[in-house]
Scaffold this motif. Structure first.
Motif, PDB file in Angstrom:
ATOM      1  N   SER A 117      57.341  30.178  43.199  1.00 40.79           N
ATOM      2  CA  SER A 117      56.467  29.203  42.554  1.00 40.79           C
ATOM      3  C   SER A 117      55.559  28.555  43.594  1.00 40.79           C
ATOM      4  N   ALA A 118      54.627  27.749  43.130  1.00 37.43           N
ATOM      5  CA  ALA A 118      53.650  27.110  44.010  1.00 37.43           C
ATOM      6  C   ALA A 118      54.322  26.254  45.079  1.00 37.43           C
ATOM      7  N   ARG A 119      55.469  25.670  44.768  1.00 35.06           N
ATOM      8  CA  ARG A 119      56.137  24.800  45.734  1.00 35.06           C
ATOM      9  C   ARG A 119      56.654  25.564  46.954  1.00 35.06           C
ATOM     10  N   HIS A 120      56.795  26.872  46.841  1.00 37.68           N
ATOM     11  CA  HIS A 120      57.265  27.696  47.953  1.00 37.68           C
ATOM     12  C   HIS A 120      56.134  28.102  48.907  1.00 37.68           C
ATOM     13  N   VAL A 121      54.887  28.036  48.471  1.00 37.65           N
ATOM     14  CA  VAL A 121      53.742  28.577  49.225  1.00 37.65           C
ATOM     15  C   VAL A 121      53.368  27.651  50.384  1.00 37.65           C
ATOM     16  N   ILE A 122      53.341  28.221  51.613  1.00 37.93           N
ATOM     17  CA  ILE A 122      52.957  27.425  52.781  1.00 37.93           C
ATOM     18  C   ILE A 122      51.627  27.892  53.390  1.00 37.93           C
ATOM     19  N   ASP A 123      51.111  29.022  52.949  1.00 38.46           N
ATOM     20  CA  ASP A 123      49.806  29.504  53.402  1.00 38.46           C
ATOM     21  C   ASP A 123      49.308  30.540  52.396  1.00 38.46           C
ATOM     22  N   ILE A 124      48.005  30.776  52.402  1.00 38.13           N
ATOM     23  CA  ILE A 124      47.386  31.697  51.442  1.00 38.13           C
ATOM     24  C   ILE A 124      46.346  32.550  52.157  1.00 38.13           C
ATOM     25  N   ASP A 125      46.270  33.818  51.759  1.00 36.94           N
ATOM     26  CA  ASP A 125      45.193  34.712  52.182  1.00 36.94           C
ATOM     27  C   ASP A 125      44.627  35.328  50.910  1.00 36.94           C
ATOM     28  N   THR A 126      43.319  35.373  50.802  1.00 39.07           N
ATOM     29  CA  THR A 126      42.700  35.823  49.556  1.00 39.07           C
ATOM     30  C   THR A 126      42.723  37.340  49.397  1.00 39.07           C
ATOM     31  N   ALA A 127      42.650  37.749  48.164  1.00 43.77           N
ATOM     32  CA  ALA A 127      42.711  39.165  47.789  1.00 43.77           C
ATOM     33  C   ALA A 127      41.511  39.941  48.319  1.00 43.77           C
ATOM     34  N   ASN A 128      41.727  41.244  48.472  1.00 48.13           N
ATOM     35  CA  ASN A 128      40.643  42.177  48.752  1.00 48.13           C
ATOM     36  C   ASN A 128      40.920  43.439  47.930  1.00 48.13           C
ATOM     37  N   GLU A 129      40.062  44.423  48.012  1.00 49.14           N
ATOM     38  CA  GLU A 129      40.244  45.637  47.199  1.00 49.14           C
ATOM     39  C   GLU A 129      41.601  46.298  47.438  1.00 49.14           C
ATOM     40  N   LYS A 130      42.014  46.380  48.698  1.00 49.37           N
ATOM     41  CA  LYS A 130      43.282  47.027  49.030  1.00 49.37           C
ATOM     42  C   LYS A 130      44.463  46.269  48.422  1.00 49.37           C
ATOM     43  N   THR A 131      44.499  44.935  48.577  1.00 48.96           N
ATOM     44  CA  THR A 131      45.638  44.175  48.065  1.00 48.96           C
ATOM     45  C   THR A 131      45.665  44.155  46.538  1.00 48.96           C
ATOM     46  N   ILE A 132      44.512  44.169  45.914  1.00 50.61           N
ATOM     47  CA  ILE A 132      44.463  44.222  44.446  1.00 50.61           C
ATOM     48  C   ILE A 132      45.039  45.551  43.954  1.00 50.61           C
ATOM     49  N   THR A 133      44.716  46.650  44.639  1.00 46.78           N
ATOM     50  CA  THR A 133      45.257  47.964  44.287  1.00 46.78           C
ATOM     51  C   THR A 133      46.778  47.987  44.465  1.00 46.78           C
ATOM     52  N   ILE A 134      47.261  47.450  45.583  1.00 51.04           N
ATOM     53  CA  ILE A 134      48.704  47.427  45.842  1.00 51.04           C
ATOM     54  C   ILE A 134      49.430  46.591  44.793  1.00 51.04           C
ATOM     55  N   ALA A 135      48.823  45.477  44.379  1.00 49.11           N
ATOM     56  CA  ALA A 135      49.445  44.593  43.380  1.00 49.11           C
ATOM     57  C   ALA A 135      49.684  45.315  42.059  1.00 49.11           C
ATOM     58  N   ALA A 136      48.874  46.309  41.754  1.00 50.15           N
ATOM     59  CA  ALA A 136      49.004  47.047  40.500  1.00 50.15           C
ATOM     60  C   ALA A 136      50.033  48.177  40.585  1.00 50.15           C
TER      61      ALA A 136
END
Length: 131
Positions: free
Chosen positions: A102-121
């Protein structure tokens, strides 16, 4: 969906918001809006507490990236994008496994790119058990 439980799974997630409350000047986390606004392909850094075993019941704490797969009620399903250093390769906690957070666990963020969007699927190495 249940969260990871140290006693059941051998690992759990620490609450990043709690760390920030205890040391706001030295433990930065992204804004609540950013942590609640993740989408498939975004990366979230989480703090893992891992049972490394042994007679003295050692615990390792590691910060690792998780790739967001989908938004679910009360949080996200993600894919671990790192291998823990404290334990040997396994099917329970290793790169490619699915886990809820959940959001309370997140300590840093990196935004999506084409490669990560493909992996997420893609299908994860192991789905999170629905118990």
């Amino acid at each position: 969906m249940r969260e990871p439980d140290f006693d059941v799974d051998g690992w759990c997630l620490d609450d990043g918001e709690e760390y920030h409350r205890e040391a706001p000047e030295t433990f930065w986390i992204p804004s609540k809006a950013a942590r609640e606004g993740l989408y498939p392909g975004d990366l979230a850094k989480l703090i893992f507490r891992i049972d490394v075993g042994g007679e003295d019941k050692q615990v390792a704490v590691e910060r690792m990236w998780v790739l967001v797969r989908e938004r679910i009620p009360n949080g996200y399903l993600g894919i671990l994008d790192n291998n823990p250093h404290a334990i040997e390769e396994n099917d329970e906690l290793w790169s490619g496994i699915e886990l809820p957070f959940s959001a309370r666990h997140v300590i840093d963020i990196d935004t999506a790119n084409e490669k990560t969007i493909t992996i997420a699927a893609e299908e994860p190495r192991r789905r999170w058990p629905i118990r």
